[in-house]
Design a protein around this motif. Sequence first.
Motif, short mmCIF file in Angstrom:
data_model
loop_
_atom_site.label_atom_id
_atom_site.label_comp_id
_atom_site.label_asym_id
_atom_site.label_seq_id
_atom_site.Cartn_x
_atom_site.Cartn_y
_atom_site.Cartn_z
N PRO A 17 0.81 -1.23 0.00
CA PRO A 17 0.00 0.00 0.00
C PRO A 17 0.84 1.28 0.00
O PRO A 17 0.52 2.23 -0.71
CB PRO A 17 -0.85 -0.13 1.27
CG PRO A 17 -0.27 -1.26 2.05
CD PRO A 17 0.46 -2.12 1.11
N LEU A 18 1.91 1.27 0.77
CA LEU A 18 2.70 2.49 0.88
C LEU A 18 3.36 2.85 -0.45
O LEU A 18 3.41 4.01 -0.86
CB LEU A 18 3.78 2.29 1.96
CG LEU A 18 4.37 3.57 2.53
CD1 LEU A 18 3.28 4.42 3.17
CD2 LEU A 18 5.44 3.25 3.56
N TYR A 19 3.82 1.81 -1.12
CA TYR A 19 4.45 2.02 -2.41
C TYR A 19 3.45 2.55 -3.44
O TYR A 19 3.74 3.47 -4.22
CB TYR A 19 5.07 0.70 -2.89
CG TYR A 19 5.94 0.86 -4.10
CD1 TYR A 19 7.09 1.64 -4.05
CD2 TYR A 19 5.60 0.25 -5.31
CE1 TYR A 19 7.88 1.81 -5.17
CE2 TYR A 19 6.38 0.40 -6.43
CZ TYR A 19 7.53 1.19 -6.36
OH TYR A 19 8.29 1.36 -7.47
N ALA A 20 2.23 2.00 -3.39
CA ALA A 20 1.17 2.45 -4.30
C ALA A 20 0.84 3.92 -4.04
O ALA A 20 0.66 4.71 -4.96
CB ALA A 20 -0.08 1.59 -4.13
N LEU A 21 0.79 4.26 -2.77
CA LEU A 21 0.47 5.64 -2.40
C LEU A 21 1.52 6.61 -2.93
O LEU A 21 1.20 7.66 -3.50
CB LEU A 21 0.37 5.75 -0.87
CG LEU A 21 -0.23 7.06 -0.37
CD1 LEU A 21 -1.74 6.95 -0.37
CD2 LEU A 21 0.26 7.40 1.03
N LYS A 22 2.77 6.20 -2.79
CA LYS A 22 3.87 7.04 -3.27
C LYS A 22 3.77 7.21 -4.79
O LYS A 22 3.94 8.30 -5.32
CB LYS A 22 5.21 6.41 -2.89
CG LYS A 22 6.39 7.33 -3.14
CD LYS A 22 7.64 6.81 -2.48
CE LYS A 22 8.75 7.84 -2.64
NZ LYS A 22 9.99 7.42 -1.99
N ILE A 42 -6.05 8.90 -4.63
CA ILE A 42 -5.89 8.01 -3.47
C ILE A 42 -7.22 7.33 -3.16
O ILE A 42 -7.29 6.11 -2.99
CB ILE A 42 -5.37 8.79 -2.23
CG1 ILE A 42 -3.94 9.28 -2.49
CG2 ILE A 42 -5.43 7.91 -0.98
CD1 ILE A 42 -3.38 10.15 -1.39
N GLN A 43 -8.27 8.14 -3.14
CA GLN A 43 -9.57 7.55 -2.84
C GLN A 43 -10.00 6.58 -3.93
O GLN A 43 -10.60 5.55 -3.66
CB GLN A 43 -10.62 8.65 -2.66
CG GLN A 43 -12.00 8.07 -2.38
CD GLN A 43 -12.94 9.06 -1.75
OE1 GLN A 43 -12.67 9.59 -0.68
NE2 GLN A 43 -14.04 9.35 -2.42
N GLY A 44 -9.67 6.93 -5.18
CA GLY A 44 -10.03 6.06 -6.31
C GLY A 44 -9.40 4.68 -6.17
O GLY A 44 -10.01 3.66 -6.51
N VAL A 45 -8.20 4.63 -5.62
CA VAL A 45 -7.49 3.36 -5.49
C VAL A 45 -7.83 2.64 -4.19
O VAL A 45 -8.10 1.45 -4.17
CB VAL A 45 -5.97 3.57 -5.61
CG1 VAL A 45 -5.20 2.31 -5.23
CG2 VAL A 45 -5.60 4.00 -7.03
N PHE A 46 -7.85 3.39 -3.08
CA PHE A 46 -8.05 2.76 -1.77
C PHE A 46 -9.51 2.75 -1.31
O PHE A 46 -9.85 2.12 -0.32
CB PHE A 46 -7.21 3.47 -0.70
CG PHE A 46 -5.72 3.24 -0.86
CD1 PHE A 46 -5.11 2.14 -0.30
CD2 PHE A 46 -4.96 4.13 -1.60
CE1 PHE A 46 -3.75 1.92 -0.46
CE2 PHE A 46 -3.59 3.93 -1.76
CZ PHE A 46 -2.99 2.81 -1.19
N GLN A 55 -1.33 11.55 6.15
CA GLN A 55 0.00 11.85 6.68
C GLN A 55 1.07 11.54 5.62
O GLN A 55 1.92 12.38 5.31
CB GLN A 55 0.22 10.97 7.92
CG GLN A 55 1.42 11.31 8.75
CD GLN A 55 1.24 12.63 9.49
OE1 GLN A 55 0.14 12.94 9.95
NE2 GLN A 55 2.30 13.43 9.58
N ARG A 56 0.97 10.34 5.05
CA ARG A 56 1.97 9.91 4.06
C ARG A 56 1.89 10.77 2.80
O ARG A 56 2.92 11.12 2.22
CB ARG A 56 1.75 8.45 3.69
CG ARG A 56 1.98 7.48 4.84
CD ARG A 56 3.44 7.47 5.25
NE ARG A 56 3.69 6.43 6.23
CZ ARG A 56 4.88 6.17 6.73
NH1 ARG A 56 5.94 6.88 6.35
NH2 ARG A 56 5.04 5.21 7.62
N ALA A 57 0.66 11.08 2.37
CA ALA A 57 0.50 11.90 1.16
C ALA A 57 1.18 13.25 1.37
O ALA A 57 1.81 13.80 0.46
CB ALA A 57 -0.97 12.09 0.84
#
Lengths: 179, 604
Positions: A17-22, A42-46, A55-57
């Motif tokens: 997940p973290l890699y996808a977010l990045k 992000i919402q479209g994917v998760f 936070q990560r975004a």
Amino acid sequence: MEADLKADLKSLAEEQPLYALKEIVMRHEGQKGAAIPILQDIQGVFGYISPEMLQRAGEFSGIPVNDLYSIVTFYAQFRLEPIGKNLIQICHGTACHLAGAEKITESLQFETKAPAGKTSEDGLFTLEKVACLGCCSLAPVMTINEETFGHLSPDGVRKVIRETRKISSAEKSREEVTS
Amino acid sequence: MTEQPKYRLKVGLATCGIAGGAAKVYRALEEKLEGSSIPLERTGCIGMCYNEPLVEVIEADGQSYLYGNLEPEDSTRIVEQHIGEGKPVTELLVLGRGSETDDPSYFSRQKRILLKNSGHIDPEEIDSYIAADGYEGLKRALTSMTPEEVIAEIESSGLRGRGGAGFPTHLKWSLTRKAEGEQKYIVCNADEGDPGAFMDRSILEGDTHSVLEGMLIAGFAIGASVGYVYIRAEYPLAIRRLQIAIRQAEERGLLGENILGSGFKFEVFIREGAGAFVCGEETALLMSIEGKRGMPRFRPPFPAEKGLFGCPTSINNVETFANVPRILHQGAAAYSSLGTAESKGTKVFALAGKIKRGGLIEIPMGTTINEIVFDIGGGISTGKPFKAVQTGGPSGGCIPADLGDTPVDYESLKKIGAIMGSGGLLVMDEETCMVDVARYFLTFTREESCGKCTFCRTGTNQMLKILEGITEGEGREEDVDTLIEMAEKIKAGSLCGLGQTAPNPVLTTIKYFRDEYDAHVREKYCPAKKCKALIDYTIIEDACTGCTVCARQCPVDAISGAKKEPHLIDQDACIRCGLCTNSCKFDAITVTSMPKGEDELCHR
């Protein structure tokens, strides 16, 4: 986001997940006013945006988390909680209101046991009231997972929900068996 | 040369068509026609939403037959009987030779200039648009006119903003042109947020390139090289078609560098809105594109001077842009020959509500409300008397039936307290409670108020509380006057159009339907029998067969009675959801609302 890319990112998100977010954030590098498109992707994917994702975004994009938070709480599109297996959007546009959208909503609440704007305890249904789906000639209207149902009656929607429940429950028990 | 096919088939595949089942019909036809040389085409909104799904069969000589209200199974008969044997299936026809319906007047009373392509061309094929004189307006502008001449042409056409306020388009453009700045922007406002409005979506889905062409011409006129389309995320099909159109225009050199060899360059980006009604307001929209909360800014400076990212920006609505190529191609004179002295051209409306023939219509400015409701719309769907129309959504007003002779133009509508609005036109019959309508719109604006201005933020909240009180039978004599007073203050004390117009639905319903407010307040009585707290559901003993269906439907077990015996509703337990009336096959359950003072008639 294009459908193919979204599907790729979705499967990536399941593994890492973290890699996808990045990956999502970096696609918008250098774009002017990128905050909203980033959050939409992000919402479209998760399916939703959790505090950790926010936070990560912020870390990846350099946009202050405060700003991101101010956006997700301002715009109706953003969900801060995961949704149920089936997302039901009930149109409350003017034509649907005149045609009895309120009764449709009540009927859906009884049948799904989900309060408007929330998810049912069994996780099967999320009910969302929306402003207008733009199919006024078919009023009253709702969508279940992007399929549109028109000319609804309070009685009719209960049948649709029962059908959907049957399918979803069967899927759920299959999943439990395989896992 | 290839032989002209004997028949061509077109399926209306806009969002509402698909929702009505058009995609299934398309797939069924595709299957049936497999292996044959009959072309099956997809097109945008044909406009007859009340007859969706729609399929048009065009014969080689141009004769057209429109089939409506189709089920996937009907495709068999259309293909076998019409295509196979050359015999149109008359009972499925809604328009064309042999049709037995009275639908022709739906189109014959309209003037479809803007919608001329929608429902005819394939919106996903640029050649289809070009074959219908597409990009001719741009060609004329780029190859034979100066930017000033383009603006002058728009001025003499009399085009005014179709977003609702009616600001002259040429003024916006010339102010932006004259403003100083290296970088300028064109923004297309496709944040169609009014509930009950789908004109812009239909244009974007059915005639996508016309909007791009309008933006290109505007960019040339004001000296901008970048355009943004700000579109609701709720319109996935329109977004996808825009993406396709942009890509195709780029491939043809109609977007990008040195367009048509003129040295003019222009690129277009799409930004999806995130579900905030206030972003239809131009300065809030700009904030949103900039990636911030969509809260309106002070004006001046106007966007023409300091707009997107601080640069001069012209923001126009989808329909305004779609008008531009027509004006440039056919000339301002042809355009301004339609309409009234102050309002030129045509206007597209989404006709909906309690209307027989609802759909996407286009009329010359100056057409009256009655002509729209009766001649085009075919009258009221329920057979009950016509009560009012509502234009302009949450910013607009209710126009009573006795003002049905009012012509639809900016000034006439303003004079009676309504507005043109972006094009939603909701028809209401006697069963519509006007207090409930006002409450409905206020619920919407209260929810959508961004919170910046105190009057709008707390004022709409306060007004809504009063309205809820009235509909719940708690109304007080002074309430209506308080509403009027607050409405005036909210209008005066709000920065943007949302707050300035939010009280309109309340003010117009008070102005024209004061007696309904009084009935709710003084007699605790809802004449339309809509307001839950003021109505009762009762079972007519003689009509009830005791079938028990209603008792099983009731979610709170308020209905009791033995099988085959008349049932009874426990009024204290009843939550007035109406599920029972819906389920009763014998019309044995009635809704009543009694004026106070006739208590002896009351069942409670």
